[in-house]
Design an enzyme around this catalytic site. Structure first.
Site, PDB file in Angstrom:
ATOM      1  N   GLY A  86       0.858  -1.177   0.000  1.00  0.00           N
ATOM      2  CA  GLY A  86       0.000   0.000   0.000  1.00  0.00           C
ATOM      3  C   GLY A  86       0.894   1.226   0.000  1.00  0.00           C
ATOM      4  N   ASN A  99       0.984   8.964  -8.306  1.00  0.00           N
ATOM      5  CA  ASN A  99       0.768   7.511  -8.344  1.00  0.00           C
ATOM      6  C   ASN A  99      -0.298   7.113  -9.354  1.00  0.00           C
ATOM      7  OD1 ASN A  99       2.550   5.987  -6.755  1.00  0.00           O
ATOM      8  ND2 ASN A  99       1.510   6.537  -4.860  1.00  0.00           N
ATOM      9  N   GLY A 125      13.553   8.909 -12.883  1.00  0.00           N
ATOM     10  CA  GLY A 125      14.173   7.599 -12.977  1.00  0.00           C
ATOM     11  C   GLY A 125      15.678   7.669 -12.774  1.00  0.00           C
ATOM     12  N   GLY A 148       8.216  -0.448  -4.696  1.00  0.00           N
ATOM     13  CA  GLY A 148       8.245   0.335  -3.474  1.00  0.00           C
ATOM     14  C   GLY A 148       9.215   1.494  -3.470  1.00  0.00           C
ATOM     15  N   GLY A 182       9.281   4.313  -5.238  1.00  0.00           N
ATOM     16  CA  GLY A 182       8.647   5.629  -5.254  1.00  0.00           C
ATOM     17  C   GLY A 182       8.130   6.027  -3.885  1.00  0.00           C
ATOM     18  N   ASP A 183       7.537   5.079  -3.162  1.00  0.00           N
ATOM     19  CA  ASP A 183       7.055   5.357  -1.812  1.00  0.00           C
ATOM     20  C   ASP A 183       8.227   5.676  -0.884  1.00  0.00           C
ATOM     21  OD1 ASP A 183       4.562   4.626  -2.844  1.00  0.00           O
ATOM     22  OD2 ASP A 183       4.796   2.552  -2.178  1.00  0.00           O
ATOM     23  N   ASP A 197       8.723  -4.546  -0.532  1.00  0.00           N
ATOM     24  CA  ASP A 197       8.395  -3.122  -0.612  1.00  0.00           C
ATOM     25  C   ASP A 197       8.952  -2.316   0.556  1.00  0.00           C
ATOM     26  OD1 ASP A 197       6.788  -4.343  -2.507  1.00  0.00           O
ATOM     27  OD2 ASP A 197       5.084  -3.028  -2.161  1.00  0.00           O
TER      28      ASP A 197
END
Length: 385
Positions: free
Chosen positions: A47, A180, A240, A303, A305-306, A342
């Site tokens: 999540g 997202n 990136g 995971g 990006g989070d 993640d």
């Protein structure tokens, strides 16, 4: 209650970041291959918003996750596991009728053609979140409220909730929004593009990938993205392997010190949009900072990006300069990229600070692989290409 009541803001916050969104039980494959061929799966959690909360708590911040799960075993597992990271889960609601969402994924990189994800989240407990059933007092109790575009895609009620939470009003905490973009979650048409742009423009701090901005909005390049999203005081364009470009307005070395009617805490972290949108002509010019990415020996590209958002938010809460905020984001992402799942234990703060303080040449020579976060590894011991 529909929408936050007047005077919802809490005078003295006890939480650094409150994250709202859906968390699901994730089934991870025991071996590479198609979902049809994988014989067994291990259980984890997934999540975007709870990932950010867990990473922040592991980094020593006071983080809370607000969500809605089923009154079932999977809901128990989510609340217990997220809580084990040190995250406050006391405001999580249990739905007596709707189930906790789950999903299965393959071991391959999300960006490849062979990656598969099978979601079982339609009608989930989280999709029933709405302006009428969330705990606004808890949501507004932090210095930062972190949201993402995933929640807006879950249902019309969830979209209405995000519109409520991003509405300009006195007392609103600083709103962090990660775009997202997940096209497969939206319910058809081009609503996702316009909704995500609308929500991004109502936030104070926005994270968006250069690739997802092109996919969702047809906008190419960091400068063009900033032109389309001019309102947030801080816009982070993730590029990136090329790094990240940060557009910051009204920010010196630390968090923005004041606002037009918004809440302000002892550290000066506040919401520029809390008291109403700024007039375009009154906006101060941006400071544009480009921070190169690190060379990372990737184990699994999930995971990241989070984790980047968590690292950037962590450094923002500490009042660090913009360059250092982005570098902490890159380091937190590198910690996740070098493990299979993640979530992982981030580097110790003093270890990360030593790496962030490297000069540009030394930063560019770093190459991080599995195990690099170990507390006893000094910067000079990290592998270089």
């Amino acid at each position: 209650m529909s929408g936050p009541a007047a005077g919802t803001a809490v005078a003295a916050t006890t939480t650094d970041v409150v994250c709202l969104g859906e968390s699901m039980v994730t089934f991870l494959p025991s071996q590479p291959g198609r979902l049809a061929d994988v014989p067994s799966f291990g259980r984890g959690i997934g999540g975007a918003e709870s990932n950010v909360a867990c990473a922040l708590a592991a980094a020593g911040h006071r983080a809370a996750w607000v969500g809605r799960v089923g009154a079932d075993g999977f809901g128990d597992h989510l609340v217990e596991t997220i809580g084990s990271y040190g995250v406050d889960t006391s405001a999580v609601r249990r739905d007596p009728v709707r189930p906790t969402g789950i999903y299965f994924r393959t071991a391959t990189d999300r960006g490849t053609d062979t990656h598969e994800v099978a979601y079982y989240r339609a009608g989930s407990a989280a999709s029933a979140m709405s302006p009428a059933n969330v705990p606004y007092e808890e949501l507004f109790a932090g210095r930062v409220l972190h949201l993402s575009g995933i929640t807006a895609a879950l249902s019309d009620d969830c979209l209405a909730l995000l519109r409520e939470l991003t509405t300009a009003r006195p007392g609103r905490p600083l709103v962090s929004f990660d775009v997202n973009h997940r096209p497969h979650l939206w319910r058809g048409g081009d609503a996702d593009a316009s909704v995500l742009l609308e929500l991004a423009r109502r936030a104070d701090l926005v994270f968006v990938g250069e690739d997802e901005a092109e996919e969702a909005w047809g906008i190419v390049g960091a400068e063009a993205i900033r032109a389309a999203v001019p309102e947030p005081a801080v816009l982070v364009v993730k590029r990136g392997s090329a790094g990240a470009t940060v557009f910051a307005r009204g920010l010196g070395p630390g968090p923005r010190p004041s606002n037009a009617g918004g809440a302000e805490d002892a550290a000066g972290l506040s919401s520029p949009n809390a008291g109403g949108a700024e007039d375009a002509e009154a906006r101060s010019p941006d400071t544009v900072t480009h921070v190169p990415a690190l060379h990372v020996d990737v184990v699994a590209a999930v995971g990241a990006g989070d984790a980047f958002a968590a690292g950037f938010l962590s450094a923002t809460l500490r009042g660090l300069p913009v360059r250092d905020r982005a570098r902490h984001g890159h380091l937190m992402a590198a910690a996740v990229l070098t493990v299979p799942g993640d979530l992982t234990e981030p580097p110790a703060r003093d270890h990360a600070d030593r790496l962030v303080a490297l000069d540009d040449d030394a930063w560019g020579r770093l190459r991080l692989g599995p195990g690099w976060t170990a507390a006893d590894r000094a910067p000079e011991e990290v592998r270089t290409p």
